[in-house]
Design a protein around this motif. Structure first.
Motif, PDB file in Angstrom:
ATOM      1  N   ASP A   1       0.831  -1.213   0.000  1.00  7.34           N
ATOM      2  CA  ASP A   1       0.000   0.000   0.000  1.00  7.34           C
ATOM      3  C   ASP A   1       0.862   1.257   0.000  1.00  7.34           C
ATOM      4  O   ASP A   1       0.582   2.219  -0.735  1.00  7.34           O
TER       5      ASP A   1
ATOM      6  N   ASN B   1       1.973   5.982  -7.310  1.00  6.07           N
ATOM      7  CA  ASN B   1       0.835   6.667  -7.917  1.00  6.07           C
ATOM      8  C   ASN B   1       0.857   8.174  -7.698  1.00  6.07           C
ATOM      9  O   ASN B   1       0.175   8.913  -8.417  1.00  6.07           O
TER      10      ASN B   1
ATOM     11  N   CYS C   1       4.022   1.580  -0.989  1.00  2.00           N
ATOM     12  CA  CYS C   1       4.738   1.709  -2.258  1.00  2.00           C
ATOM     13  C   CYS C   1       3.806   2.208  -3.360  1.00  2.00           C
ATOM     14  O   CYS C   1       4.185   3.074  -4.165  1.00  2.00           O
ATOM     15  N   ARG C   2       2.616   1.667  -3.407  1.00  2.00           N
ATOM     16  CA  ARG C   2       1.679   2.114  -4.448  1.00  2.00           C
ATOM     17  C   ARG C   2       1.290   3.571  -4.259  1.00  2.00           C
ATOM     18  O   ARG C   2       1.086   4.301  -5.238  1.00  2.00           O
TER      19      ARG C   2
ATOM     20  N   TYR D   1       6.188  -3.711 -11.987  1.00  2.00           N
ATOM     21  CA  TYR D   1       7.197  -3.030 -11.176  1.00  2.00           C
ATOM     22  C   TYR D   1       8.601  -3.503 -11.539  1.00  2.00           C
ATOM     23  O   TYR D   1       9.530  -2.690 -11.643  1.00  2.00           O
TER      24      TYR D   1
ATOM     25  N   ALA E   1       7.629  -3.180  -4.036  1.00  2.00           N
ATOM     26  CA  ALA E   1       6.278  -3.372  -4.569  1.00  2.00           C
ATOM     27  C   ALA E   1       6.187  -4.686  -5.336  1.00  2.00           C
ATOM     28  O   ALA E   1       5.202  -5.429  -5.207  1.00  2.00           O
TER      29      ALA E   1
ATOM     30  N   ALA F   1       3.763  -7.571  -4.016  1.00  2.00           N
ATOM     31  CA  ALA F   1       2.679  -7.928  -4.936  1.00  2.00           C
ATOM     32  C   ALA F   1       2.780  -9.387  -5.350  1.00  2.00           C
ATOM     33  O   ALA F   1       1.759 -10.086  -5.474  1.00  2.00           O
TER      34      ALA F   1
END
Length: 595
Positions: free
Chosen positions: A264, A271, A266-267, A431, A415, A419
């Motif tokens: 979360d 983003n 890293c995203r 990634y 990530a 993931a």
């Protein structure tokens, strides 16, 4: 800014005078800070100086500056410190998993352990002061300063646990009841600092959203989230506890919880668009050596050193044998990549020649030196180069270049790893592709990025690829050792590296086609080498204009000193607490792990 930061921190450090005294002196001396806390920590300008003062212990000679940064992180399956094969060396024993509590490099009252706790005490005072006398809120300056103090304290604790495992937990300023403390479970500390960073990220702006976050010398939201993700992976990873090597048994630190938190975070950073890879790997490191400290790019946070502090290039740069046209120091080269690393890269990978350098700068003649080939057993970290600096270093033992504490490429690989574990290899692939895409020219990407990553169809294959990519991306940045530990691969990969060096020495196995002779000449500038024979299969004499050098010697001493014979590195994942602190702990501190 990089110079003002440390200087201002030293000026304000008077607030924390008691932190630098012995514990007994702390209790005997007047608590100077309490006289001024209501003014200092309710006034943003004064509080800024106090926060900068938290960093000041990092610049002390025996702290990060001259001991922790040069020595922590060796040896790995990619990195080797050249003191390792020096029999009886106090520096060498720090690298070969045979460190003693009385190690003469470290066993002093002003060593990194003490300086880290000095920084923690300063942070504790600042955190208490801002909470008590300020009005810290998201969006105001005191809120940002509180977030910075929480983050800097977390950095000190993260590095203490990285090097020593379980350590005393101090989250309030010292008082008469807490002057002597036993070690706490690192699980307790990890949970606290991960929670602290969760608060800090709500208080500190993104890069360039405030004047203070315009450089990578001040922490920002992108770094805090990224650092929190790193700590989540470490806290849930394998590590040596007093009862053996395993993951944490605390359910709060489970893989499911921590990997989700890491992914979360890293995203959020990915983003946000507030950080990004430098388009060129070489340009990234050129800008680093040129001391470009602009925020919002790939570097997320750097330990800031003034010109007269810091020994990053002094320790790790491509070796200069004397003062010359590029440096007034004539230093570098205490460590380098293992000789196999260069040959483990794909030849088309543009990170290879930046990371692995097979030459030094020789003794200068009339102030000018030339590149000189060294040996197959001696490589230097090309990420650190005096010749890429725009400032000429004249200090005898400090170069003033910041330490790259974390950069955006690590966010992408965390990530990918998280993931892959939670969602499968297809979720990790984008990634990993971003990291590899920079490493290869456009003409190679269909095969070496897309086809390669798309072929990783199982979790195991994707994980193994991430472990390899981590080496290609981060060799020479001293983050590999902790990652090997949390993957439970420390001894496994060290033993594999030893076997690979034997194959390279004998030109067998994966290294059968590595040439045994190099050919070289000088470019038109009469200082830069043109080398033929480094690549696999380059075995044809290129002509009379080239000179030849044997590329066949790989010393058994080096191969056998990656870790000490008879020692299991998995039983020595941490340094012992130094004897001076054991002796001064009133019986509260002990060393585990059979030290």
């Amino acid at each position: 800014m990089k110079h003002i930061l440390i200087i201002y921190g030293i000026l304000i450090a008077g607030l924390f005078t008691s932190c630098q005294e012995t514990q007994g002196d702390f209790l005997d001396a007047p608590a100077k800070s309490t006289l001024d806390e209501s003014l200092i920590f309710s006034t943003p300008g004064l509080a800024r100086g106090a926060i900068n003062g938290i960093l000041e212990p990092m610049g002390q000679t025996n702290s990060y500056r001259g001991r922790f940064i040069p020595f922590y992180g060796f040896n790995t399956d990619a990195e080797y410190n050249y003191s390792s094969d020096d029999a009886g060396s106090s520096q060498g024993e720090l690298m070969i998993y045979d460190t003693k509590p009385n190690n003469s490099q470290m066993n002093s009252t002003n060593n990194a352990w003490a300086m880290m706790y000095s920084g923690i005490e300063r942070a504790n005072i600042a955190i208490r002061g801002i909470r008590t006398y300020g009005n810290p809120e998201p969006g105001n300056e005191l809120g940002q300063l509180l977030g910075e103090a929480l983050t800097l304290r977390a950095i000190y604790y993260a590095d203490l646990m990285k090097a020593w495992g379980d350590v005393p937990a101090r989250f309030e300023p010292i008082n008469s009841e807490t002057i002597y403390l036993p070690k706490s479970s690192r699980d307790v500390i990890y949970k606290q600092i991960i929670a602290d960073l969760g608060e800090a990220e709500t208080l500190v702006p993104w890069p360039n959203e405030s004047p203070e976050t315009s450089t990578v010398e001040t922490v920002n939201k992108a770094f805090i989230k990224s650092f929190r993700a790193r700590l989540a992976m470490v806290a849930s990873g394998y590590q040596q506890y007093p009862d053996g090597i395993h993951r944490s048994t605390d359910p709060d630190l489970s893989v499911a919880n921590m990997y989700k938190l890491a992914l979360d975070e890293c995203r959020d950073v990915i983003n946000s668009g507030k950080a990004h890879l430098e388009p060129s790997f070489k340009t990234l490191w050129e800008k680093y050596n040129q001391e470009d400290i602009s925020a919002g790019g790939e570097p997320l946070w750097q330990i800031p050193f003034a010109d007269g502090r810091g020994r990053v290039l002094f320790s790790f740069a491509v070796r200069h044998r004397s003062v010359d046209q590029y440096t007034g120091q004539g230093r570098g080269g205490i460590a380098g990549p293992l000789p196999t690393v260069f040959y483990d890269y794909d030849e088309a990978d543009n990170r290879r020649d930046v990371t692995c350098v097979p030459y030094q700068w020789g003794t200068a003649v009339n102030g000018v030196s030339q590149q000189e080939l060294v040996g197959l057993d001696t490589w230097y970290f090309g990420k650190y180069r005096y010749e890429w600096m725009t400032r000429y270093v004249t200090s005898t033992n400090d170069d003033g270049v910041n330490f790259m504490y974390m950069r955006y490429a690590e966010v992408l690989l965390i990530a990918a790893e998280a993931a892959n574990e939670l969602e499968g290899p297809a979720a990790a692939a984008p990634y990993l592709k971003q990291v590899r895409s920079r490493a290869f020219n456009a003409a190679d990407q269909a095969q070496k990025v897309d086809a390669y990553v798309n072929s990783l169809s199982s979790k195991e294959a994707m994980f193994n690829a991430i472990v390899k990519e981590h080496m290609f991306e981060f060799t020479g940045e001293m983050v590999r050792k902790q990652s090997l530990i949390r993957w439970n691969l420390l001894k496994t990969n060290l033993d594999e590296a030893i076997a690979k060096m034997e194959d390279l020495k004998n030109r067998t196995g994966d290294y059968a086609d590595v040439p045994t002779t190099l050919y070289y000449k000088y470019e038109a500038d009469n200082e830069t080498l043109d080398i033929y024979g480094l690549n696999r299969g380059e075995n044809v004499d290129p002509g009379v204009e080239y000179s030849a050098k044997s590329w066949d010697a790989l010393d058994d001493t080096m191969i056998n000193s990656l870790y000490k014979s008879g020692v299991n590195p998995d039983d020595r994942q941490f340094w012992p607490i130094w004897q001076v602190f054991i002796d001064g702990s009133n019986g509260k501190l002990v060393n585990d792990y059979n030290y």
